[in-house]
Design an enzyme around this catalytic site. Structure first.
Site, PDB file in Angstrom:
ATOM      1  N   GLU A  63      -6.710  -8.333   0.037  1.00  0.00           N
ATOM      2  CA  GLU A  63      -6.861  -7.758   1.428  1.00  0.00           C
ATOM      3  C   GLU A  63      -8.274  -8.006   2.420  1.00  0.00           C
ATOM      4  O   GLU A  63      -8.236  -7.005   3.497  1.00  0.00           O
ATOM      5  CB  GLU A  63      -7.331  -6.123   0.458  1.00  0.00           C
ATOM      6  CG  GLU A  63      -6.442  -5.528  -0.186  1.00  0.00           C
ATOM      7  CD  GLU A  63      -5.850  -4.676   0.433  1.00  0.00           C
ATOM      8  OE1 GLU A  63      -6.341  -4.115   1.307  1.00  0.00           O
ATOM      9  OE2 GLU A  63      -4.773  -4.186  -0.887  1.00  0.00           O
TER      10      GLU A  63
ATOM     11  N   TYR B 282     -12.670   1.149   1.294  1.00  0.00           N
ATOM     12  CA  TYR B 282     -11.122   0.648   1.744  1.00  0.00           C
ATOM     13  C   TYR B 282     -10.900  -0.407   0.171  1.00  0.00           C
ATOM     14  O   TYR B 282      -9.750   0.131  -0.580  1.00  0.00           O
ATOM     15  CB  TYR B 282     -10.565   0.016   3.031  1.00  0.00           C
ATOM     16  CG  TYR B 282      -9.410  -0.184   2.775  1.00  0.00           C
ATOM     17  CD1 TYR B 282      -7.937   1.055   2.599  1.00  0.00           C
ATOM     18  CD2 TYR B 282      -8.686  -1.242   2.492  1.00  0.00           C
ATOM     19  CE1 TYR B 282      -6.296   0.624   2.288  1.00  0.00           C
ATOM     20  CE2 TYR B 282      -8.061  -2.108   2.872  1.00  0.00           C
ATOM     21  CZ  TYR B 282      -6.300  -1.356   1.927  1.00  0.00           C
ATOM     22  OH  TYR B 282      -5.245  -1.698   2.246  1.00  0.00           O
TER      23      TYR B 282
ATOM     24  N   ASP C 118      -6.543   3.394   4.947  1.00  0.00           N
ATOM     25  CA  ASP C 118      -6.853   3.116   5.676  1.00  0.00           C
ATOM     26  C   ASP C 118      -6.764   3.097   7.114  1.00  0.00           C
ATOM     27  O   ASP C 118      -6.419   4.371   7.309  1.00  0.00           O
ATOM     28  CB  ASP C 118      -6.364   0.998   6.052  1.00  0.00           C
ATOM     29  CG  ASP C 118      -4.810   1.594   6.210  1.00  0.00           C
ATOM     30  OD1 ASP C 118      -4.100   2.931   6.160  1.00  0.00           O
ATOM     31  OD2 ASP C 118      -3.744   0.434   5.847  1.00  0.00           O
TER      32      ASP C 118
END
Length: 288
Positions: free
Chosen positions: A35, A118, A136
């Site tokens: 991520e 997120y 996102d």
């Protein structure tokens, strides 16, 4: 489930790309690293760097023992190298505060350096299977078009999480799949430039399509061109340090490598200010 969830989940189960972080055994640390790397970076560039990173540092504790400079060096050409520093600091926090285990709850994840709304929810959902809305840029576009009839989403807002929560399935497993499916749809079908509606599993209930694809404007923030920018100058200096012996170089050598002296000096000063480089005794080096 919501009208969007059933067809979108079925589509995802049949067509989802085979990406390493979607392996059920990939683990929370691998997902956290992925991520960080995927922020504003294409998947194709991330995959080889992710594999190399996890081979070198398979746990947060392993990265925590390394120097910040080693993290910056390993980051290579992924861009936005401050993410490497943030990831290193997060690894130190995980090692010192969480016994080397990536935390599960969103508040603990948010307390880690470099982790925002997120990323925290993505780790909680995709690593641990908890139920949270994950939003996102791709998800925001899918929701803006299918629910609101907008050609492009507006600027990011706290309302984005609430909008996703409204259509999220109640049970954890389908909720996790739906989160992934919405992102996947925005990445490969409902793209910013050219929506492939003929391949979309929710085209029949898409408000934007049913309204005739109106142009409702685009308020997305535009990024300045890279070529000739301070970002490019910073990248050139960092690349020079990564390639140099012991990851350090005489400042006068660095000074000779960029044609615009003022821009070069700004780049060096900003790298030092961001903790991406250190200067002493006439030398510039990656952080130790």
């Amino acid at each position: 489930m919501s009208d969007l969830a059933t067809p979108l989940i079925a589509w995802y189960r049949e067509t989802a790309r085979d990406l390493p972080w979607r392996d059920p055994d990939f683990g929370a640390w691998g997902i956290l690293v992925s991520e960080f790397m995927l922020q504003q970076t294409p998947v194709a560039r991330v995959i080889p760097r992710l594999e190399a990173w996890l081979e070198r540092w398979p746990t947060p504790a392993a990265l925590a023992k390394a120097s910040p400079g080693a993290a910056v060096e390993q980051w290579a050409n992924l861009g936005y190298p401050r993410r490497a520093l943030w990831l290193h600091r997060a690894a130190v926090q995980i090692a010192e505060q969480h016994g080397g285990v990536v935390p599960r709850d969103v508040d603990s994840l948010l307390a880690l350096t470099g982790v925002g709304d997120y990323t925290a929810r993505a780790v909680a959902v995709f690593a641990y299977g908890d139920r949270h809305p994950v939003v996102d840029t791709n998800t925001r576009r899918v929701l803006a078009r299918s629910l609101d009839g907008q050609s492009q989403p507006g600027p990011p807002s706290p309302n984005d999480l609430a909008a996703m929560a409204e259509v999220l399935p109640r049970d954890e497993e389908p909720a996790a799949v739906f989160n992934a499916a919405a992102m996947e749809l925005g990445a490969v079908v409902c793209t910013a430039r050219a929506a492939k509606c003929e391949s979309c599993p929710i085209a029949h209930i898409c408000a934007w399509r049913n309204a005739g694809y109106p142009d409702t404007g685009d308020r997305r923030r535009r990024q300045a061109a890279y070529a000739g920018s301070d970002r490019q100058a910073r990248g050139a200096v960092l690349q020079h340090l990564r390639a140099a012996s012991s990851h350090e170089s005489a400042i006068e050598t660095v000074a000779a490598m960029w044609p615009d002296a003022l821009q070069r000096d700004r780049a060096i000063d900003s790298l030092i200010a961001d903790g991406l480089a250190e200067a002493s005794d006439g030398m510039l080096r990656l952080p130790r």
